[in-house]
Design a protein around this motif. Structure first.
Motif, PDB file in Angstrom:
ATOM      1  N   GLY A  95       0.812  -1.217   0.000  1.00  0.00           N
ATOM      2  CA  GLY A  95       0.000   0.000   0.000  1.00  0.00           C
ATOM      3  C   GLY A  95       0.840   1.258   0.000  1.00  0.00           C
ATOM      4  O   GLY A  95       0.570   2.206  -0.751  1.00  0.00           O
ATOM      5  N   HIS A  99       0.899   3.997  -2.994  1.00  0.00           N
ATOM      6  CA  HIS A  99       0.463   5.365  -2.714  1.00  0.00           C
ATOM      7  C   HIS A  99       1.570   6.403  -2.877  1.00  0.00           C
ATOM      8  O   HIS A  99       1.310   7.525  -3.286  1.00  0.00           O
ATOM      9  N   SER A 123      -6.392  -5.524  -0.516  1.00  0.00           N
ATOM     10  CA  SER A 123      -7.487  -4.698  -1.043  1.00  0.00           C
ATOM     11  C   SER A 123      -7.828  -3.565  -0.081  1.00  0.00           C
ATOM     12  O   SER A 123      -8.230  -2.486  -0.517  1.00  0.00           O
ATOM     13  N   THR A 124      -7.630  -3.777   1.209  1.00  0.00           N
ATOM     14  CA  THR A 124      -7.871  -2.726   2.193  1.00  0.00           C
ATOM     15  C   THR A 124      -6.745  -1.701   2.184  1.00  0.00           C
ATOM     16  O   THR A 124      -6.994  -0.497   2.230  1.00  0.00           O
ATOM     17  N   LYS A 127      -5.919  -0.445  -2.054  1.00  0.00           N
ATOM     18  CA  LYS A 127      -7.093   0.090  -2.746  1.00  0.00           C
ATOM     19  C   LYS A 127      -7.076  -0.164  -4.255  1.00  0.00           C
ATOM     20  O   LYS A 127      -7.853   0.421  -4.985  1.00  0.00           O
ATOM     21  N   GLU A 129      -6.396  -3.489  -7.290  1.00  0.00           N
ATOM     22  CA  GLU A 129      -6.298  -4.935  -7.477  1.00  0.00           C
ATOM     23  C   GLU A 129      -4.940  -5.293  -8.085  1.00  0.00           C
ATOM     24  O   GLU A 129      -4.388  -4.528  -8.862  1.00  0.00           O
TER      25      GLU A 129
END
Length: 153
Positions: A95, A99, A123-124, A127, A129
């Motif tokens: 993540g 980001h 996925s959390t 955000k 796939e």
């Protein structure tokens, strides 16, 4: 001021994981050779169940009536819990990379028993796939095996 990088300068990440370890590879294109970036370890997954549980469940009285029963079934599986925490740790790294722009996409390769947990965590955190998922246990295998699996995916 931080220099901006074009999307073509950012690598794809290939995450090869199981409950006890994860190896993250990078490649410049979806078909380029893999290079290892870093490894994560989950020491808890390597421990025996007896080392993780200090004792058996106790006994409890029913809220009404004279009965007593064991509390053993009310405990959660510590290995499953450790795997979930490890999946979250991996997902946080993915993540952050997505980001902050240091990776432009990722693929997940994990055994079926861990892939679902990892996909939920990613996925959390990320955000987005993954561009590919492969349900095989290949941690510790040669990079050529991983490249072949990704080519088939």
């Amino acid at each position: 001021m931080t220099p901006t990088t074009s999307p073509s300068d950012r690598p794809y990440w290939i995450v090869v994981a199981d409950e006890s370890s994860a190896v993250v590879f990078a490649r410049d294109t979806k078909r380029a050779p893999l290079r290892e970036l870093f490894t994560l370890e989950n020491e808890t997954a390597r421990k025996r169940m007896g080392e993780l549980i200090s004792d058996r469940g106790g006994r409890s009285f029913d809220s009404h009536g004279q009965g007593r029963h064991t509390m053993a079934k009310e405990k959660s599986d510590p290995k499953k819990h450790a795997a979930t925490l490890f999946a979250k740790q991996i997902a946080e790294r993915i993540g952050k990379a997505v980001h902050n722009g240091s990776c432009r996409g990722f693929a997940l390769i994990a055994p079926p028993r861990f892939l679902g947990v990892l996909r939920d965590a990613v996925s959390t955190a990320a955000k987005i796939e993954p561009f590919a998922t492969v349900d095989k246990e290949v941690v510790g295998r040669d990079a050529s095996v991983i490249e072949r699996l990704l080519a088939e995916a």
